[in-house]
Design a protein around this motif. Sequence first.
Motif, PDB file in Angstrom:
ATOM      1  N   ASP A   3       0.681  -0.978  -0.482  1.00  0.00           N
ATOM      2  CA  ASP A   3       0.297  -0.453   0.071  1.00  0.00           C
ATOM      3  C   ASP A   3       0.634   1.193  -0.095  1.00  0.00           C
ATOM      4  O   ASP A   3       0.271   2.265   0.309  1.00  0.00           O
ATOM      5  N   TRP A   4       1.980   1.216  -0.122  1.00  0.00           N
ATOM      6  CA  TRP A   4       3.249   2.303  -0.438  1.00  0.00           C
ATOM      7  C   TRP A   4       2.652   2.543  -2.030  1.00  0.00           C
ATOM      8  O   TRP A   4       3.468   1.713  -2.913  1.00  0.00           O
ATOM      9  N   ALA A   5       2.449   3.716  -2.044  1.00  0.00           N
ATOM     10  CA  ALA A   5       3.204   4.620  -3.416  1.00  0.00           C
ATOM     11  C   ALA A   5       3.896   4.872  -3.583  1.00  0.00           C
ATOM     12  O   ALA A   5       4.517   5.158  -4.846  1.00  0.00           O
ATOM     13  N   ILE A   6       4.587   5.457  -2.825  1.00  0.00           N
ATOM     14  CA  ILE A   6       6.078   5.879  -3.099  1.00  0.00           C
ATOM     15  C   ILE A   6       7.024   5.322  -1.795  1.00  0.00           C
ATOM     16  O   ILE A   6       6.578   5.572  -0.532  1.00  0.00           O
ATOM     17  N   HIS A  69       4.934   2.669  -6.569  1.00  0.00           N
ATOM     18  CA  HIS A  69       4.677   1.018  -6.437  1.00  0.00           C
ATOM     19  C   HIS A  69       5.378  -0.202  -6.391  1.00  0.00           C
ATOM     20  O   HIS A  69       4.990  -0.981  -7.064  1.00  0.00           O
ATOM     21  N   GLY A  70       6.469   0.324  -5.574  1.00  0.00           N
ATOM     22  CA  GLY A  70       7.113  -1.076  -5.703  1.00  0.00           C
ATOM     23  C   GLY A  70       8.353  -1.213  -7.076  1.00  0.00           C
ATOM     24  O   GLY A  70       9.034  -1.800  -6.580  1.00  0.00           O
ATOM     25  N   GLN A  71       8.186  -0.329  -7.585  1.00  0.00           N
ATOM     26  CA  GLN A  71       8.940  -0.293  -9.020  1.00  0.00           C
ATOM     27  C   GLN A  71       9.854   0.925  -8.873  1.00  0.00           C
ATOM     28  O   GLN A  71       9.760   1.876  -8.834  1.00  0.00           O
ATOM     29  N   ARG A  72      11.180   0.759  -9.636  1.00  0.00           N
ATOM     30  CA  ARG A  72      11.874   1.771  -8.804  1.00  0.00           C
ATOM     31  C   ARG A  72      12.243   2.526 -10.351  1.00  0.00           C
ATOM     32  O   ARG A  72      12.000   1.758 -11.717  1.00  0.00           O
TER      33      ARG A  72
END
Length: 361
Positions: A3-6, A69-72
Amino acid sequence: MKDWAIEARGLTKRFGTGADTVTALDRVSVTIRENEFFTLLGPSGCGKTTLLRLIAGFELPSEGKLLLHGQRIENLPPFRRPVNTVFQSYALFPHLSVLRNVAFGPEMQRRPKAEIEAEARRMLELVRLEGFERRLPRELSGGQQQRVALARALAGRPRVLLLDEPLSALDLKLRREMQIELKRLQHETGITFVFVTHDQEEALTMSDRIAVMSGGRILQIGTPTEIYEQPTSRFVADFIGETNFLDAHCEQVAEGRAQFRLSSGDLVQGLAIPGLMSGSEVTLAVRPERLDLLADGQPGIPATMQDLLYIGNDTVCTVALADGTELQVRVQNRHGAIHASAPGSAVRVGVEPQAVRVVGD
């Protein structure tokens, strides 16, 4: 965490080289939740806009990682990020109608023509600008232009919307109206908003959480209530609202409470913080509205009235303690302007333990 956007991990941004190097952002780590209204708050030059520009992709970090959302994403160009930005200047296309301005993003995404038109009209309805479709930006007020900029940013269906002091050019009344509108828009769209401002009222009014920044670092993160009521440093207490600071000696600590002796010699009770020990020298923070102005002879700290300032809703009284230390006491004008003692008169100041907090450097 899903649930972390950034997520920012040790983000650092330096400008210049050699002796001219300036560190604008210094090892900042922060997580911003999905569907959250998150505000970066601080004075000019604190690093808040630099952090926003790193998220947008307008600047690349010198060190650290940035995840969406988990992507670098720290090395992706702006157009590859599902992020839109609303600038302070609005940056509307002056030759395009309101509808065409809002449709610009979907057009660049090459969505079907019918879908573009429907999306643009839906966004204008969302920002309450139905009937303005054919107007040009110059035919709109500042507040209306700001709404068009918001609609245009939202029409691109970003997963995160970045807002760089978008209300600063508006007058006070309109700014307060737009604060309510921005919070409504965030709630209705469910998009993560990251808002940059130096205005504490904006931050307290709209935010789910606030990050207070100074010198390229985040000093404290919390809800508006936590930031205002439980500041962890003198800077945060001073930057958010008005605060009285008092030098004091901790006489004793017991069961979460402490007794402090002020430089004036007076004793006050307050809330202890973890690690506070008897015999330590501390700085106390007390909000002016948490103090009570009392008549001489009542329980409280003896003081002398110095000045009164009527500001409409409240009257701010300046009083001096025995050693000359000045305190601001804010009295609400519930029944009209107060008729307090004249300057030079003896008064008392009531201090509840819950109002007294120890703050760090």
